[in-house]
Design an enzyme around this catalytic site. Structure first.
Site, PDB file in Angstrom:
ATOM      1  CG  HIS A  16      -1.968  -1.016   1.299  1.00 30.58           C
ATOM      2  ND1 HIS A  16      -2.450  -1.787   2.424  1.00 30.58           N
ATOM      3  CD2 HIS A  16      -3.002  -1.416   0.453  1.00 30.58           C
ATOM      4  CE1 HIS A  16      -3.226  -2.738   2.339  1.00 30.58           C
ATOM      5  NE2 HIS A  16      -3.757  -2.319   0.987  1.00 30.58           N
ATOM      6  CE  LYS A  40     -11.039  -7.069   2.695  1.00 31.34           C
ATOM      7  NZ  LYS A  40      -9.812  -6.427   2.018  1.00 31.34           N
ATOM      8  NE  ARG A  92      -2.909  -7.503  -3.952  1.00 27.58           N
ATOM      9  CZ  ARG A  92      -3.647  -8.068  -2.947  1.00 27.58           C
ATOM     10  NH1 ARG A  92      -2.923  -8.461  -2.016  1.00 27.58           N
ATOM     11  NH2 ARG A  92      -4.931  -8.332  -3.227  1.00 27.58           N
ATOM     12  CB  SER A 130      -4.295  -6.443   5.200  1.00 23.78           C
ATOM     13  OG  SER A 130      -3.994  -4.972   4.647  1.00 23.78           O
TER      14      SER A 130
HETATM   15  N1  COA Z   1      -0.108  -4.213  -1.846  1.00 27.71           N
HETATM   16  C1  COA Z   1      -0.354  -4.941  -0.846  1.00 27.71           C
HETATM   17  N2  COA Z   1      -1.570  -5.373  -0.436  1.00 27.71           N
HETATM   18  C2  COA Z   1      -2.416  -4.783  -1.513  1.00 27.71           C
HETATM   19  C3  COA Z   1      -2.291  -3.956  -2.557  1.00 27.71           C
HETATM   20  C4  COA Z   1      -1.045  -3.472  -2.799  1.00 27.71           C
HETATM   21  N3  COA Z   1      -0.696  -2.988  -3.848  1.00 27.71           N
HETATM   22  N4  COA Z   1      -3.462  -3.787  -3.183  1.00 27.71           N
HETATM   23  C5  COA Z   1      -4.251  -4.402  -2.310  1.00 27.71           C
HETATM   24  N5  COA Z   1      -3.643  -5.197  -1.684  1.00 27.71           N
HETATM   25  C6  COA Z   1      -4.551  -6.057  -0.365  1.00 27.71           C
HETATM   26  C7  COA Z   1      -4.908  -5.603   0.946  1.00 27.71           C
HETATM   27  O1  COA Z   1      -3.911  -5.507   1.825  1.00 27.71           O
HETATM   28  C8  COA Z   1      -6.048  -6.322   1.118  1.00 27.71           C
HETATM   29  O2  COA Z   1      -5.920  -7.527   1.579  1.00 27.71           O
HETATM   30  P1  COA Z   1      -6.860  -8.172   2.567  1.00 27.71           P
HETATM   31  O3  COA Z   1      -8.128  -8.706   1.610  1.00 27.71           O
HETATM   32  O4  COA Z   1      -5.830  -9.268   3.153  1.00 27.71           O
HETATM   33  O5  COA Z   1      -7.242  -7.364   3.786  1.00 27.71           O
HETATM   34  C9  COA Z   1      -6.794  -6.519  -0.484  1.00 27.71           C
HETATM   35  O6  COA Z   1      -5.627  -6.766  -1.151  1.00 27.71           O
HETATM   36  C10 COA Z   1      -7.671  -5.250  -0.813  1.00 27.71           C
HETATM   37  O7  COA Z   1      -7.943  -4.412   0.404  1.00 27.71           O
HETATM   38  P2  COA Z   1      -7.715  -3.027   0.126  1.00 27.71           P
HETATM   39  O8  COA Z   1      -7.038  -2.515  -0.937  1.00 27.71           O
HETATM   40  O9  COA Z   1      -7.147  -2.343   1.637  1.00 27.71           O
HETATM   41  O10 COA Z   1      -9.216  -2.508   0.420  1.00 27.71           O
HETATM   42  P3  COA Z   1     -10.497  -3.084  -0.040  1.00 27.71           P
HETATM   43  O11 COA Z   1     -10.661  -4.120  -1.412  1.00 27.71           O
HETATM   44  O12 COA Z   1     -11.056  -4.094   0.999  1.00 27.71           O
HETATM   45  O13 COA Z   1     -11.302  -1.861  -0.363  1.00 27.71           O
HETATM   46  C11 COA Z   1     -12.977  -0.238  -0.830  1.00 27.71           C
HETATM   47  C12 COA Z   1     -12.474  -1.912  -0.698  1.00 27.71           C
HETATM   48  C13 COA Z   1     -13.086  -0.099   0.760  1.00 27.71           C
HETATM   49  C14 COA Z   1     -12.273   0.501  -1.461  1.00 27.71           C
HETATM   50  C15 COA Z   1     -14.553  -0.461  -1.102  1.00 27.71           C
HETATM   51  O14 COA Z   1     -15.004  -1.595  -0.341  1.00 27.71           O
HETATM   52  C16 COA Z   1     -15.323   0.735  -0.929  1.00 27.71           C
HETATM   53  O15 COA Z   1     -15.180   1.556  -1.895  1.00 27.71           O
HETATM   54  N6  COA Z   1     -16.178   0.631   0.103  1.00 27.71           N
HETATM   55  C17 COA Z   1     -16.958   1.992   0.236  1.00 27.71           C
HETATM   56  C18 COA Z   1     -18.360   1.541  -0.331  1.00 27.71           C
HETATM   57  C19 COA Z   1     -18.230   1.838  -1.814  1.00 27.71           C
HETATM   58  O16 COA Z   1     -18.617   2.901  -2.425  1.00 27.71           O
HETATM   59  N7  COA Z   1     -18.486   0.487  -2.736  1.00 27.71           N
HETATM   60  C20 COA Z   1     -18.087   0.560  -3.976  1.00 27.71           C
HETATM   61  C21 COA Z   1     -19.563   0.557  -4.674  1.00 27.71           C
HETATM   62  S1  COA Z   1     -20.043  -1.050  -4.816  1.00 27.71           S
END
Ligand code: COA
Length: 164
Positions: A16, A40, A92, A130
């Site tokens: 990140h 989550k 990724r 994560s």
């Molecule tokens: N390096 C390391 N890890 C990465 C990464 C990177 N470059 N990119 C993604 N990841 C990992 C994260 O560690 C995380 O791992 P985990 O699943 O083990 O926890 C996973 O990939 C993705 O998580 P992250 O990028 O932290 O966020 P997310 O995918 O959970 O986020 C939101 C999603 C919060 C952006 C999305 O749910 C959201 O926008 N929510 C608000 C409501 C909304 O508007 N929804 C969209 C319309 S439907």
């Protein structure tokens, strides 16, 4: 141009942080948004996640245009409120693509004036997530190289329940 980088960040990883550093150089400013992913159940509170991100970003030399927010509601609505025109996400591997495509398309349908741009993760971090950090720490492994140095001890203390 202003951008935001939404995610759960439970906790922030070096992957990140790499995206944050690279995006901060491309855009005039970058808002890191801690958003809720209903799928989550987080271990770190929103405030803890905010502090961990801020501490990690503060240690980046030459990065002064990043702000961290605890968001709510839809990402596009929060981005609009902050005046951000771009949503940054990291990819990724091919396995991330389908989920990111769905999210980006939903966000486009919700607000057509906000674009999603993808950064390709460095190969070093393509395995990292994560949950990998949480699992390794909880089982007594080393998370060196997985999370930013300045927050490593704090992350370990939380994930091992101060059993070290
Ligand atoms: N390096 C390391 N890890 C990465 C990464 C990177 N470059 N990119 C993604 N990841 C990992 C994260 O560690 C995380 O791992 P985990 O699943 O083990 O926890 C996973 O990939 C993705 O998580 P992250 O990028 O932290 O966020 P997310 O995918 O959970 O986020 C939101 C999603 C919060 C952006 C999305 O749910 C959201 O926008 N929510 C608000 C409501 C909304 O508007 N929804 C969209 C319309 S439907």
């Amino acid at each position: 141009m202003k951008a935001c980088y939404p995610g759960t960040f439970d906790p922030i990883t070096n992957g990140h942080l790499d995206i944050i550093e690279r995006a901060s150089k491309v855009f005039d400013s970058l808002d890191v948004l801690i958003m809720a992913n209903p799928a989550k159940k987080c271990i770190f509170s929103e405030e803890e996640r905010k502090e961990l991100i801020e501490q990690s970003v503060a240690a980046l030399p030459d990065v002064h245009n990043v702000r961290v927010h605890i968001g709510s509601g839809l990402t596009v609505d929060y981005a609009k409120k902050l005046g951000d025109q771009v949503i940054v996400r990291g990819i990724r591997a091919v396995s991330d693509y389908e989920y990111e495509l769905m999210q980006a398309t939903a966000n486009q349908m919700l607000n057509d004036s906000i674009e999603t741009l993808f950064f390709i993760a460095r190969p070093t971090y393509s395995f990292l997530s994560s949950s990998v950090v949480r699992e390794v720490a909880a089982n007594g492994g080393s998370i060196r190289g997985m999370v930013p140095g300045p927050i490593r001890e704090r992350v370990l203390a939380k994930l091992t329940g101060n059993r070290r």
